[in-house]
Design a protein around this motif. Structure first.
Motif, PDB file in Angstrom:
ATOM      1  N   ARG A 110       2.487   1.688  -3.241  1.00  0.00           N
ATOM      2  CA  ARG A 110       1.472   2.154  -4.458  1.00  0.00           C
ATOM      3  C   ARG A 110       1.098   3.764  -4.174  1.00  0.00           C
ATOM      4  O   ARG A 110       1.096   4.474  -5.099  1.00  0.00           O
ATOM      5  CB  ARG A 110      -0.013   1.338  -4.252  1.00  0.00           C
ATOM      6  CG  ARG A 110       0.171  -0.044  -4.805  1.00  0.00           C
ATOM      7  CD  ARG A 110      -1.140  -0.612  -5.083  1.00  0.00           C
ATOM      8  NE  ARG A 110      -0.902  -1.826  -5.340  1.00  0.00           N
ATOM      9  CZ  ARG A 110      -1.153  -2.220  -6.643  1.00  0.00           C
ATOM     10  NH1 ARG A 110      -1.195  -1.276  -7.492  1.00  0.00           N
ATOM     11  NH2 ARG A 110      -1.089  -3.547  -7.110  1.00  0.00           N
ATOM     12  N   ASP A 111       0.958   4.100  -3.001  1.00  0.00           N
ATOM     13  CA  ASP A 111       0.927   5.548  -2.646  1.00  0.00           C
ATOM     14  C   ASP A 111       1.901   6.275  -3.221  1.00  0.00           C
ATOM     15  O   ASP A 111       1.853   7.424  -3.773  1.00  0.00           O
ATOM     16  CB  ASP A 111       0.708   5.728  -1.017  1.00  0.00           C
ATOM     17  CG  ASP A 111      -0.621   5.209  -0.660  1.00  0.00           C
ATOM     18  OD1 ASP A 111      -1.518   4.868  -1.236  1.00  0.00           O
ATOM     19  OD2 ASP A 111      -0.898   4.985   0.689  1.00  0.00           O
ATOM     20  N   LYS A 154       1.701   6.664  -6.695  1.00  0.00           N
ATOM     21  CA  LYS A 154       0.681   7.876  -7.160  1.00  0.00           C
ATOM     22  C   LYS A 154       0.838   9.225  -6.993  1.00  0.00           C
ATOM     23  O   LYS A 154       0.768  10.033  -7.776  1.00  0.00           O
ATOM     24  CB  LYS A 154      -0.577   7.590  -6.204  1.00  0.00           C
ATOM     25  CG  LYS A 154      -1.465   6.460  -6.485  1.00  0.00           C
ATOM     26  CD  LYS A 154      -2.566   6.140  -5.680  1.00  0.00           C
ATOM     27  CE  LYS A 154      -3.367   5.068  -5.872  1.00  0.00           C
ATOM     28  NZ  LYS A 154      -4.602   4.626  -4.961  1.00  0.00           N
ATOM     29  N   GLN A 155       2.049   9.430  -6.218  1.00  0.00           N
ATOM     30  CA  GLN A 155       2.349  10.800  -5.685  1.00  0.00           C
ATOM     31  C   GLN A 155       3.532  11.022  -6.781  1.00  0.00           C
ATOM     32  O   GLN A 155       3.784  12.240  -7.159  1.00  0.00           O
ATOM     33  CB  GLN A 155       3.180  11.147  -4.311  1.00  0.00           C
ATOM     34  CG  GLN A 155       1.959  10.787  -3.294  1.00  0.00           C
ATOM     35  CD  GLN A 155       2.626  10.818  -1.928  1.00  0.00           C
ATOM     36  OE1 GLN A 155       3.658  11.132  -1.867  1.00  0.00           O
ATOM     37  NE2 GLN A 155       1.673  10.653  -0.790  1.00  0.00           N
ATOM     38  N   PRO A 169       4.693   8.987 -10.006  1.00  0.00           N
ATOM     39  CA  PRO A 169       4.546   8.202 -11.142  1.00  0.00           C
ATOM     40  C   PRO A 169       5.909   7.434 -11.666  1.00  0.00           C
ATOM     41  O   PRO A 169       6.102   6.398 -12.165  1.00  0.00           O
ATOM     42  CB  PRO A 169       3.771   8.568 -12.208  1.00  0.00           C
ATOM     43  CG  PRO A 169       2.881   9.722 -11.629  1.00  0.00           C
ATOM     44  CD  PRO A 169       4.112  10.316 -10.543  1.00  0.00           C
ATOM     45  N   ARG A 206       0.869  -1.210  -0.148  1.00  0.00           N
ATOM     46  CA  ARG A 206      -0.099   0.105   0.054  1.00  0.00           C
ATOM     47  C   ARG A 206       0.979   1.381  -0.105  1.00  0.00           C
ATOM     48  O   ARG A 206       0.585   2.273  -0.763  1.00  0.00           O
ATOM     49  CB  ARG A 206      -1.086  -0.048   1.192  1.00  0.00           C
ATOM     50  CG  ARG A 206      -2.121   0.494   0.898  1.00  0.00           C
ATOM     51  CD  ARG A 206      -3.157   0.196   2.064  1.00  0.00           C
ATOM     52  NE  ARG A 206      -3.271  -1.412   2.454  1.00  0.00           N
ATOM     53  CZ  ARG A 206      -3.330  -1.467   3.718  1.00  0.00           C
ATOM     54  NH1 ARG A 206      -3.363  -0.613   4.734  1.00  0.00           N
ATOM     55  NH2 ARG A 206      -3.259  -2.735   4.174  1.00  0.00           N
TER      56      ARG A 206
END
Length: 134
Positions: free
Chosen positions: A19-20, A23-24, A26, A16
């Motif tokens: 993934r975060d 997202k911030q 790429p 997680r």
């Protein structure tokens, strides 16, 4: 059974976090590679490829991402596609030992040797393709 329970309980907290981070940012290769490894370990190669494709979209030609994607493709038996990526990366850094070694391993997995390479094909030592250097 354990895998089903683990999947039912949700993703690993580290996954997680990775993934975060993606997202911030790429283009965060330092998050993408461990995430792809975790996905491959959970037998989710399609998801691992998606993660690496996302990084390559953000930073086309990123050598570590190309190598990692090629390793996943080798793991899936898609050796010719993997070899194209290794060669693409080697065009940028011809003397990179990690890329050269992984290309040789990919060729060995496919049962071929690089044209003009007089050295014998690397011997399989029981390690999975995903255990190769990335």
């Amino acid at each position: 059974m354990r895998e089903r329970i683990s999947h039912a309980l949700g993703r690993d907290p580290d996954e997680r976090t990775l993934r975060d981070a993606l997202k911030q940012q790429p283009n965060n290769i330092d998050a993408a590679i461990p995430l792809a490894r975790a996905l491959l370990a959970r037998n989710c190669p399609k998801n691992a490829l998606e993660v690496l494709d996302g990084v390559l979209l953000a930073t086309p030609g990123e050598l570590r991402a190309l190598n990692a994607k090629a390793v996943v493709l080798d793991h899936e038996g898609r050796h010719q596609e993997a070899q194209e990526l290794y060669r693409q990366a080697l065009a940028e850094e011809p003397e990179n030992p990690m890329l050269r070694n992984n290309l040789k391993l990919s060729l060995a997995l496919e049962g071929k040797r690089e044209a003009g390479d007089a050295s014998p094909a690397p011997q399989a030592d029981g390690r999975n393709a995903s255990a190769r250097s990335r």
